[in-house]
Scaffold this active site. Structure first.
Site, PDB file in Angstrom:
ATOM      1  N   VAL A  36      -1.112   3.207   7.835  1.00  0.00           N
ATOM      2  CA  VAL A  36      -0.956   2.194   7.135  1.00  0.00           C
ATOM      3  C   VAL A  36       0.675   2.102   6.362  1.00  0.00           C
ATOM      4  CG1 VAL A  36      -3.417   1.996   6.757  1.00  0.00           C
ATOM      5  CG2 VAL A  36      -1.501   3.195   4.892  1.00  0.00           C
ATOM      6  N   ASN A  66      -6.944   2.722  -0.424  1.00  0.00           N
ATOM      7  CA  ASN A  66      -7.188   4.192  -0.759  1.00  0.00           C
ATOM      8  C   ASN A  66      -5.965   5.187  -0.308  1.00  0.00           C
ATOM      9  OD1 ASN A  66      -8.611   6.836  -1.651  1.00  0.00           O
ATOM     10  ND2 ASN A  66      -8.550   6.992   0.451  1.00  0.00           N
ATOM     11  N   SER A  80      -4.175   5.229 -10.286  1.00  0.00           N
ATOM     12  CA  SER A  80      -4.404   6.727 -10.687  1.00  0.00           C
ATOM     13  C   SER A  80      -4.153   6.661 -12.008  1.00  0.00           C
ATOM     14  CB  SER A  80      -3.451   7.565  -9.902  1.00  0.00           C
ATOM     15  OG  SER A  80      -3.340   8.910 -10.825  1.00  0.00           O
ATOM     16  N   TYR A 133       5.469   9.433  -7.966  1.00  0.00           N
ATOM     17  CA  TYR A 133       4.218   9.231  -7.965  1.00  0.00           C
ATOM     18  C   TYR A 133       3.657   8.197  -9.043  1.00  0.00           C
ATOM     19  CZ  TYR A 133      -0.967   9.968  -7.331  1.00  0.00           C
ATOM     20  OH  TYR A 133      -2.134  10.073  -7.042  1.00  0.00           O
ATOM     21  N   ALA A 134       4.176   8.577 -10.070  1.00  0.00           N
ATOM     22  CA  ALA A 134       3.624   7.669 -11.339  1.00  0.00           C
ATOM     23  C   ALA A 134       4.068   6.220 -11.070  1.00  0.00           C
ATOM     24  CB  ALA A 134       4.066   8.104 -12.672  1.00  0.00           C
ATOM     25  N   ALA A 135       5.252   6.208 -10.552  1.00  0.00           N
ATOM     26  CA  ALA A 135       6.089   4.746 -10.320  1.00  0.00           C
ATOM     27  C   ALA A 135       5.137   4.030  -9.455  1.00  0.00           C
ATOM     28  CB  ALA A 135       7.475   5.026  -9.951  1.00  0.00           C
ATOM     29  N   LYS A 190       2.088   4.315  -8.463  1.00  0.00           N
ATOM     30  CA  LYS A 190       0.652   3.991  -8.894  1.00  0.00           C
ATOM     31  C   LYS A 190       0.888   2.812 -10.150  1.00  0.00           C
ATOM     32  CE  LYS A 190      -1.459   6.467  -6.361  1.00  0.00           C
ATOM     33  NZ  LYS A 190      -2.358   6.109  -5.154  1.00  0.00           N
TER      34      LYS A 190
END
Length: 229
Positions: free
Chosen positions: A63, A89, A141, A154-156, A158
């Site tokens: 994807v 997901n 998340s 990662y936080a950016a 999510k």
């Protein structure tokens, strides 16, 4: 059988939270299609579901690649008809130093964890708008709200899913289409269990901040997702 007659499509559905979403939707009567890049697990899970009498269909699709995702979507529509519920997901963790991370690494990661969420909506929304009905659930998340050191970017990604979800919900509501995001905390997937095996001290740290004194099971996240499709 709350989802009887529905076609639910799950990305990253061969394992973890995605697989739990697939099983939960199938149990509730949906025709369930799912994609993953892990063909071995995907095909084995498909066979398991079919052996239990569920209507399931697995396709290999990356994807993070728009052309591949588009072809995969066409395949599942050919099999089960228009998607009535999408659960986006697919994703992965990333730990980079913001200075040392390359543009190629940034693009590869964001194409999977953020861009694919938009592409999924782009693919399923035309049919949903035509029918004036549908639902999209984006798996974000807890890192969208709070994070730990060394979780860049990662936080950016999510956090980006939350903004994307918010605007999709505002823009598609007039078409009777619902768009929601789910923000799991620590969930005992195989990936998380492996992390704790490699970092045993982190299990106690994670448990210490859990209000219920335990971490979530993938099936619990799936039930939240299903409630919105």
């Amino acid at each position: 059988m709350k989802l009887n007659g529905q076609h639910i499509f799950v990305t990253g559905g061969a394992d973890g939270i995605g697989a739990a979403c697939v099983l939960d939707a199938a149990t509730e009567g949906a025709k369930v299609s799912f994609c993953d890049i892990n063909v071995e697990k995907g095909k084995a899970f498909e066979a398991e579901l079919i052996s239990k009498g569920f209507e399931a269909f697995f396709i290999k699709a990356d994807v993070s690649n728009m052309d591949d995702y588009t072809c995969g979507h066409a395949e599942v529509v050919k099999k089960f008809g228009d998607v009535t519920g999408l659960i986006s997901n697919a994703g992965r963790n990333a730990y980079f130093d913001p200075v040392e991370m390359t543009e190629e690494q940034w693009n590869d990661f964001m194409n999977l964890d953020l861009k694919s969420v938009w592409v999924g909506a782009k693919l399923v929304l035309p049919a949903m708008r035509k029918k004036q009905k549908g639902a999209i659930v984006n798996i974000s998340s807890i890192h969208a709200r709070m994070s730990y050191p060394n979780y860049f970017p990662y936080a950016a990604a999510k956090s980006g899913i939350l903004g994307l979800t918010r605007n999709l919900a505002l823009d598609e509501g007039k078409h009777n289409i619902r768009v929601n995001a789910v923000l799991p905390g620590f969930t005992l997937t195989a990936l998380v269990e492996n992390y704790f095996v490699l970092n045993p001290e982190k299990r106690a740290e994670a448990l210490a901040v859990q209000p219920m004194g335990r971490m979530a099971q993938p099936s619990e996240i799936a039930k939240i997702g299903r409630a919105h499709v």
